[in-house]
Design an enzyme around this catalytic site. Sequence first.
Site, PDB file in Angstrom:
ATOM      1  N   ASN A 282       0.869  -1.232  -0.650  1.00  0.00           N
ATOM      2  CA  ASN A 282       0.175  -0.255  -0.065  1.00  0.00           C
ATOM      3  C   ASN A 282       0.862   1.162   0.016  1.00  0.00           C
ATOM      4  O   ASN A 282       0.083   2.816  -0.569  1.00  0.00           O
ATOM      5  CB  ASN A 282      -0.648   0.319   0.940  1.00  0.00           C
ATOM      6  CG  ASN A 282      -1.416   1.624   1.356  1.00  0.00           C
ATOM      7  OD1 ASN A 282      -2.344   1.987   1.164  1.00  0.00           O
ATOM      8  ND2 ASN A 282      -0.637   1.867   2.627  1.00  0.00           N
ATOM      9  N   ALA A 283       2.383   0.736   0.567  1.00  0.00           N
ATOM     10  CA  ALA A 283       3.227   2.145   0.335  1.00  0.00           C
ATOM     11  C   ALA A 283       2.736   3.280  -0.770  1.00  0.00           C
ATOM     12  O   ALA A 283       3.362   2.286  -1.680  1.00  0.00           O
ATOM     13  CB  ALA A 283       4.395   2.147   1.264  1.00  0.00           C
ATOM     14  N   GLY A 284       2.870   4.038  -0.832  1.00  0.00           N
ATOM     15  CA  GLY A 284       2.656   4.927  -1.769  1.00  0.00           C
ATOM     16  C   GLY A 284       2.994   6.536  -1.000  1.00  0.00           C
ATOM     17  O   GLY A 284       3.092   6.971  -0.426  1.00  0.00           O
ATOM     18  N   LEU A 291       6.280  17.429 -16.392  1.00  0.00           N
ATOM     19  CA  LEU A 291       7.323  16.383 -17.602  1.00  0.00           C
ATOM     20  C   LEU A 291       8.487  17.768 -17.374  1.00  0.00           C
ATOM     21  O   LEU A 291       9.743  17.446 -17.596  1.00  0.00           O
ATOM     22  CB  LEU A 291       7.076  15.479 -18.303  1.00  0.00           C
ATOM     23  CG  LEU A 291       7.826  14.562 -18.395  1.00  0.00           C
ATOM     24  CD1 LEU A 291       8.906  13.609 -17.480  1.00  0.00           C
ATOM     25  CD2 LEU A 291       8.057  13.978 -19.694  1.00  0.00           C
ATOM     26  N   ALA A 292       7.834  18.823 -17.664  1.00  0.00           N
ATOM     27  CA  ALA A 292       9.179  19.440 -18.104  1.00  0.00           C
ATOM     28  C   ALA A 292       9.677  20.082 -17.338  1.00  0.00           C
ATOM     29  O   ALA A 292      10.612  20.469 -16.875  1.00  0.00           O
ATOM     30  CB  ALA A 292       8.452  20.592 -19.432  1.00  0.00           C
ATOM     31  N   TYR A 347       3.734   9.634 -11.068  1.00  0.00           N
ATOM     32  CA  TYR A 347       2.789   8.519 -10.382  1.00  0.00           C
ATOM     33  C   TYR A 347       1.846   7.919 -11.148  1.00  0.00           C
ATOM     34  O   TYR A 347       1.870   6.572 -10.943  1.00  0.00           O
ATOM     35  CB  TYR A 347       1.902   9.630  -9.929  1.00  0.00           C
ATOM     36  CG  TYR A 347       1.299   8.847  -8.544  1.00  0.00           C
ATOM     37  CD1 TYR A 347       1.228   8.592  -6.699  1.00  0.00           C
ATOM     38  CD2 TYR A 347       0.073   9.104  -9.443  1.00  0.00           C
ATOM     39  CE1 TYR A 347       0.828   7.854  -6.589  1.00  0.00           C
ATOM     40  CE2 TYR A 347      -1.128   8.551  -8.023  1.00  0.00           C
ATOM     41  CZ  TYR A 347      -0.809   7.791  -6.953  1.00  0.00           C
ATOM     42  OH  TYR A 347      -1.597   7.371  -6.112  1.00  0.00           O
TER      43      TYR A 347
HETATM   44  P1  NAD Z   1      -0.715   8.506   2.499  1.00  0.00           P
HETATM   45  O1  NAD Z   1       0.302   9.591   1.789  1.00  0.00           O
HETATM   46  O2  NAD Z   1      -1.924   8.833   3.375  1.00  0.00           O
HETATM   47  O3  NAD Z   1       0.342   7.336   3.105  1.00  0.00           O
HETATM   48  C1  NAD Z   1       0.932   6.807   2.531  1.00  0.00           C
HETATM   49  C2  NAD Z   1       1.847   5.902   4.011  1.00  0.00           C
HETATM   50  O4  NAD Z   1       2.882   5.281   3.142  1.00  0.00           O
HETATM   51  C3  NAD Z   1       2.251   6.871   4.778  1.00  0.00           C
HETATM   52  O5  NAD Z   1       2.617   6.161   6.446  1.00  0.00           O
HETATM   53  C4  NAD Z   1       3.899   6.984   3.914  1.00  0.00           C
HETATM   54  O6  NAD Z   1       4.898   6.941   5.590  1.00  0.00           O
HETATM   55  C5  NAD Z   1       4.161   4.811   4.075  1.00  0.00           C
HETATM   56  N1  NAD Z   1       5.301   5.259   2.799  1.00  0.00           N
HETATM   57  C6  NAD Z   1       5.718   5.640   2.291  1.00  0.00           C
HETATM   58  N2  NAD Z   1       6.279   5.942   1.516  1.00  0.00           N
HETATM   59  C7  NAD Z   1       7.171   4.959   1.860  1.00  0.00           C
HETATM   60  C8  NAD Z   1       8.319   3.683   2.107  1.00  0.00           C
HETATM   61  N3  NAD Z   1       9.638   4.369   1.327  1.00  0.00           N
HETATM   62  N4  NAD Z   1       8.442   2.805   2.765  1.00  0.00           N
HETATM   63  C9  NAD Z   1       7.486   2.543   3.606  1.00  0.00           C
HETATM   64  N5  NAD Z   1       6.455   3.634   3.570  1.00  0.00           N
HETATM   65  C10 NAD Z   1       6.493   4.317   3.500  1.00  0.00           C
HETATM   66  O7  NAD Z   1      -1.265   8.204   1.469  1.00  0.00           O
HETATM   67  P2  NAD Z   1      -2.768   7.245   1.224  1.00  0.00           P
HETATM   68  O8  NAD Z   1      -4.205   8.601   0.211  1.00  0.00           O
HETATM   69  O9  NAD Z   1      -2.800   6.572   2.336  1.00  0.00           O
HETATM   70  O10 NAD Z   1      -2.211   6.615  -0.372  1.00  0.00           O
HETATM   71  C11 NAD Z   1      -2.094   4.104  -0.180  1.00  0.00           C
HETATM   72  C12 NAD Z   1      -2.068   4.437  -1.490  1.00  0.00           C
HETATM   73  O11 NAD Z   1      -3.207   4.494  -1.915  1.00  0.00           O
HETATM   74  C13 NAD Z   1      -0.936   4.516  -2.250  1.00  0.00           C
HETATM   75  O12 NAD Z   1      -0.574   4.147  -2.740  1.00  0.00           O
HETATM   76  C14 NAD Z   1      -1.637   5.642  -3.009  1.00  0.00           C
HETATM   77  O13 NAD Z   1      -0.481   6.071  -4.486  1.00  0.00           O
HETATM   78  C15 NAD Z   1      -2.759   5.169  -3.014  1.00  0.00           C
HETATM   79  N6  NAD Z   1      -3.950   5.744  -4.059  1.00  0.00           N
HETATM   80  C16 NAD Z   1      -4.169   6.552  -2.667  1.00  0.00           C
HETATM   81  C17 NAD Z   1      -5.032   7.510  -3.300  1.00  0.00           C
HETATM   82  C18 NAD Z   1      -6.087   8.379  -3.163  1.00  0.00           C
HETATM   83  O14 NAD Z   1      -7.164   9.300  -3.092  1.00  0.00           O
HETATM   84  N7  NAD Z   1      -5.664   8.857  -1.093  1.00  0.00           N
HETATM   85  C19 NAD Z   1      -5.956   7.743  -4.937  1.00  0.00           C
HETATM   86  C20 NAD Z   1      -5.428   6.407  -5.504  1.00  0.00           C
HETATM   87  C21 NAD Z   1      -4.570   6.181  -5.187  1.00  0.00           C
END
Ligand code: NAD
Length: 442
Positions: A282-284, A291-292, A347
């Site tokens: 889930n981490a993201g 891009l430019a 992304y």
């Molecule tokens: P958020 O930023 O609230 O939480 C993300 C968590 O990931 C944080 O606790 C952060 O510390 C952790 N993290 C980041 N880098 C890390 C690493 N290198 N190692 C371990 N942990 C790490 O984000 P969110 O909104 O809860 O999103 C969770 C996932 O859902 C992500 O992959 C995001 O891309 C995806 N997503 C979210 C949305 C949205 O609308 N919120 C939409 C599409 C996809």
Amino acid sequence: MADRYLHVTGTAPGRFLTRKLGLPQPARLRRWTPETQSLDGPLLHLTAGDSSVTEELAALLAATGLPVTDRAGTAARPAGIVLDATAVTTASGLGDVHAALHPVIRSSAPGGRIVVLGVRPSADDHHQAAAQQALEGFVRSLGKEIGRGTTVQLLRITPGAVASAESTLRFLLSPRSAYVSGQVVELTGAAPDPVTDWAAPLTGRTALVTGAARGIGASVASVLARDGAQVICLDIPQSADELKRTAERLGATALPLDITAYDAAERIAATAPDGLDILVHNAGITRDRRLANMPADRWAPVIEVNLDSVLRTTDALLTSGTVNRGGRIVATASIAGIAGNNGQTNYAASKAGIIGLVRSLAPRAAADHGVTVNAVAPGFIETKMTAAVPLFIREAGRRMNSLSQGGLPVDVAETTAWFAQPASTAVNGQIVRVCGQSLLGA
Ligand code: NAD
């Protein structure tokens, strides 16, 4: 950042005013709570044409515990409608779909669930393929027009393996799928692993969730724990305090670890000596810029965290046997990975990469390791990540979907928990959007 518009339209004057102005009318979604664990009303079981699965399907629907009827107009307003269209093999047969649903659609209860059952479009019979593909357009259109918080999905089953659809039908016909709509899910027909308790189907399973300190990841950890799993919550060391609090709340183990660390897989394996049954990537992160204007130091970390580390740890944990047989891997894509997004080339590339990974690995992981691989593709979910989006874009993200509102982290978590179930063996290689049927993308 709370959705004030949703709050305003939840009041009588707010509803009156926004209706007069022709503005969206988001319905209050019926989500799972300890008090409302199932739909509030009967299921209507309809059939288009001469189906071979009627009896087996009736038995599955009866097992949900909801009252089931196969005759419209005989019971209270149906809270769920299942239309079996597996027998529709010609364009004229689509008339049976219309004939079955047209008379009842108006009487379905608000916050209802409609599931159309189909089969995979044939590569050898273009008439069957046309008819079954037609169901996709039908379902997606119905999802857009029905309103009142009702969701509509197409579920493609294998007629000889109806039992493999049980966990999916239970999910789609429940409050857990409140923000999933307009989706096409195709099941493989693989036999489900047995479930002894549908209220706690993950009992005895060990799950690891990355990015679990907050947001969607914390909610995933919480729902998996609710469903009986023993959870390991992983997040970066800088979030250790938040991570510890989340883990303590859930009776989980905290693992402060950057998922991009070279030894991440080894350290995960060391924390789970009996192996993992559920692995949730889930981490993201986002580092938005066109891009430019995007230097390599904004490009690289997004690919590294969102995609490369997922590929690396998945490979290592599968190869080392840390993911147990019967295991479930769930990755996190995004509708940005399907539709693309201004300022998010990095992304969207990383999230589209996840989709590629899932589609390619799923059949091999099942054959070689007995493990399924699926992805959630969230749309606009109310978290810290989306609270940082500029106001106008945030409002557009919230409203531009069939349910006219953003989702909650728990919506993604419930979908993940469905993938994670022992009975979801037939759910493999699927990308399921949790987006309220966003207008963006397919
Ligand atoms: P958020 O930023 O609230 O939480 C993300 C968590 O990931 C944080 O606790 C952060 O510390 C952790 N993290 C980041 N880098 C890390 C690493 N290198 N190692 C371990 N942990 C790490 O984000 P969110 O909104 O809860 O999103 C969770 C996932 O859902 C992500 O992959 C995001 O891309 C995806 N997503 C979210 C949305 C949205 O609308 N919120 C939409 C599409 C996809």
